[in-house]
Design an enzyme around this catalytic site. Structure first.
Site, PDB file in Angstrom:
ATOM      1  CE1 TYR A  23       7.467   6.874  -4.499  1.00 33.99           C
ATOM      2  CE2 TYR A  23       7.815   4.514  -4.222  1.00 33.99           C
ATOM      3  CZ  TYR A  23       7.328   5.716  -3.745  1.00 33.99           C
ATOM      4  OH  TYR A  23       6.699   5.761  -2.531  1.00 33.99           O
ATOM      5  CE  LYS A  32       9.667   7.751  -1.589  1.00 36.33           C
ATOM      6  NZ  LYS A  32       9.385   8.728  -0.541  1.00 36.33           N
ATOM      7  CG  HIS A  54      -0.896   2.613  -4.114  1.00 38.27           C
ATOM      8  ND1 HIS A  54      -0.781   3.879  -3.601  1.00 38.27           N
ATOM      9  CD2 HIS A  54       0.367   2.246  -4.474  1.00 38.27           C
ATOM     10  CE1 HIS A  54       0.479   4.269  -3.647  1.00 38.27           C
ATOM     11  NE2 HIS A  54       1.201   3.306  -4.180  1.00 38.27           N
ATOM     12  CB  SER A  99       8.567   2.723  -0.797  1.00 36.96           C
ATOM     13  OG  SER A  99       7.783   1.732  -1.424  1.00 36.96           O
ATOM     14  CB  SER A 100       8.125  -2.577   0.510  1.00 39.42           C
ATOM     15  OG  SER A 100       6.982  -2.283  -0.266  1.00 39.42           O
ATOM     16  CB  CYS A 101       8.943  -0.295  -4.505  1.00 33.57           C
ATOM     17  SG  CYS A 101       9.254   1.444  -4.454  1.00 33.57           S
TER      18      CYS A 101
END
Ligand SMILES: NC(=O)C1=CN([C@@H]2O[C@H](COP(=O)(O)OP(=O)(O)OC[C@H]3O[C@@H](n4cnc5c(N)ncnc54)[C@H](OP(=O)(O)O)[C@@H]3O)[C@@H](O)[C@H]2O)C=CC1
Ligand SMILES: C[C@H]1O[C@H](OP(=O)(O)OP(=O)(O)OC[C@H]2O[C@@H](n3cnc4c(=O)[nH]c(N)nc43)[C@H](O)[C@@H]2O)[C@@H](O)[C@@H](O)C1=O
Length: 348
Positions: free
Chosen positions: A145, A149, A188, A116-118
């Site tokens: 999270y 990831k 979201h 994920s971009s996070c």
């Protein structure tokens, strides 16, 4: 930087496991994979909880999928991530380790892991390049999270370097579309605002509250575009290097709220609640690697939000119809109108 190898991996005739096939991404992958003449394998969470290592090992030993899309995860918006911190860390670590190890042990030829971009540092230079992972502190609201990831990414990388496994990792930006989670607290922003503006329009409410200051910037990708990019990469890409998947364009949350309101047809006021978390100030992916690999997004934000709004209305309708039918047979029952108030809670 290591060179990006490009190898052909034909999905035709292969047994392909989509982990998380009922989710937003998994169901988009299923729609897109229908064009690939692959033999699709799925399993429900009630049959195999992917956090259960023994169950995962047994299922893989029996089915021996040749390719795996690892799109199962504990997923949610900023408040879900920040509240259910232990679950986001535990579930996502367990799912990643169990599935990656079982895939390797049972002869899987190719696996795609969804990051994920996070995973990128909160204040990394924008647009976010793939090589900025692990160069600085993470955004605190989704640190558990992101850590899980990053562990999954490192597993895929380690199995490639130690065993030569063809496991790749993609980093999608914020996604939206059919199959999204409309929980009022845990969704979201896209699903939250579609629902809030729709309900305000229907009830005639004069004002809608948007969380935070409205100043954070986000990049949004329609989930069917994401699925198309994933199939393209699965068939053509083989490298330890991550690949960002996004549009390369971002927008402030305040402007985004105006887009959603216009699509939904809500004409009242929009106010902001700064007591709610803003999260990371900006998340825009550098998509130049993906562009070099021959893929770019095609669905505009306005078109995508219109499609997502249609999907929301369809889902409400479907759930209303199935309310008195057999809920256990309805894939969407946990996201239903009955519990649109608590829909798809956080999918337990
Ligand atoms: N949504 C987004 O904006 C983004 C998502 N991603 C990544 O994409 C992937 C898919 O996300 P998305 O489709 O949005 O998420 P969803 O919540 O829509 O779907 C997640 C899927 O995982 C399954 N799942 C969760 N826990 C378990 C478990 N313990 N055992 C078996 N299955 C389980 C769910 O099963 P069930 O149907 O039973 O609930 C569901 O099918 C994730 O890896 C996520 O991190 C990356 C960037 C952005
Ligand atoms: C995909 C990504 O998703 C999460 O990160 P996020 O980008 O912060 O996602 P979000 O969609 O929840 O919020 C985006 C922005 O929108 C604002 N915002 C306004 N109003 C609402 C609102 O009503 N709901 C929500 N959720 N946000 C709102 C909100 O304040 C924030 O500024 C992750 O934790 C992480 O897990 C991850 O991978």
């Amino acid at each position: 930087m290591r060179p990006m190898a490009s190898t052909a991996f034909d999905l035709k005739g292969k047994t392909v496991f989509v982990a998380g096939h009922r989710g937003m991404v998994g169901s988009a992958l299923m729609r897109r994979l229908a064009r690939e003449q692959a033999d699709l394998l799925t399993v429900s969470r009630s049959e195999v909880d992917l956090r259960n290592q023994a169950a995962v090992n047994a299922w893989f030993a029996a089915k021996r999928p040749q390719a795996v899309f690892l799109a199962a995860a504990k997923v949610g918006g900023i408040v879900a991530n920040n509240t259910l911190r232990a679950e986001f860390l535990y579930d996502n670590l367990a799912i990643a380790t169990n599935v990656i190890q079982a895939a390797h042990a049972n002869g899987c030829e190719k696996l795609m892991f969804f990051g994920s971009s996070c995973i990128y540092p909160r204040l990394a230079p924008q647009p976010l390049r793939e090589d900025s992972m692990l160069t600085g502190p993470l955004e605190s609201t989704n640190e558990p999270y992101a850590i899980a990831k990053i562990a999954g990414i490192k597993m895929a990388e380690a199995y490639r370097s130690q065993y030569g496994a063809d496991f790749i990792s993609v980093m999608p930006t914020n996604l939206y579309g059919p199959g999204d989670n409309y929980h009022p607290e845990y969704s979201h922003v896209v699903a939250a605002l579609i629902r809030r503006f729709h309900e305000a329009k229907v009830s005639g409410a004069g004002s809608v509250v948007v969380w935070g200051t409205g100043t954070p910037r986000r990049e949004f990708l329609y989930v069917d575009d994401l699925a198309d990019a994933c199939i393209h990469l699965m068939k053509t890409y083989s490298s330890p290097e991550l690949v960002n998947i996004g549009t390369g364009e971002d927008i402030t949350i305040a402007d985004f709220a105006l887009v959603v309101a216009a699509v939904v047809g809500y004409r009242g006021e929009i106010s902001f609640d700064p007591s709610r978390p803003d999260g990371t100030p900006r998340k825009l992916l550098d998509v130049s690697r993906l562009a070099k690999l021959g893929w770019r997004a095609t669905t505009s934000l306005e078109d995508g939000i219109a499609l997502a709004y249609r999907a929301y209305l369809d889902e409400k309708q479907r759930c209303r119809q199935s309310r008195f039918a057999r809920p256990e047979q309805n894939n969407y029952v946990a996201r239903s109108e009955i519990d649109l108030a608590k829909s798809r809670a956080i999918k337990e």
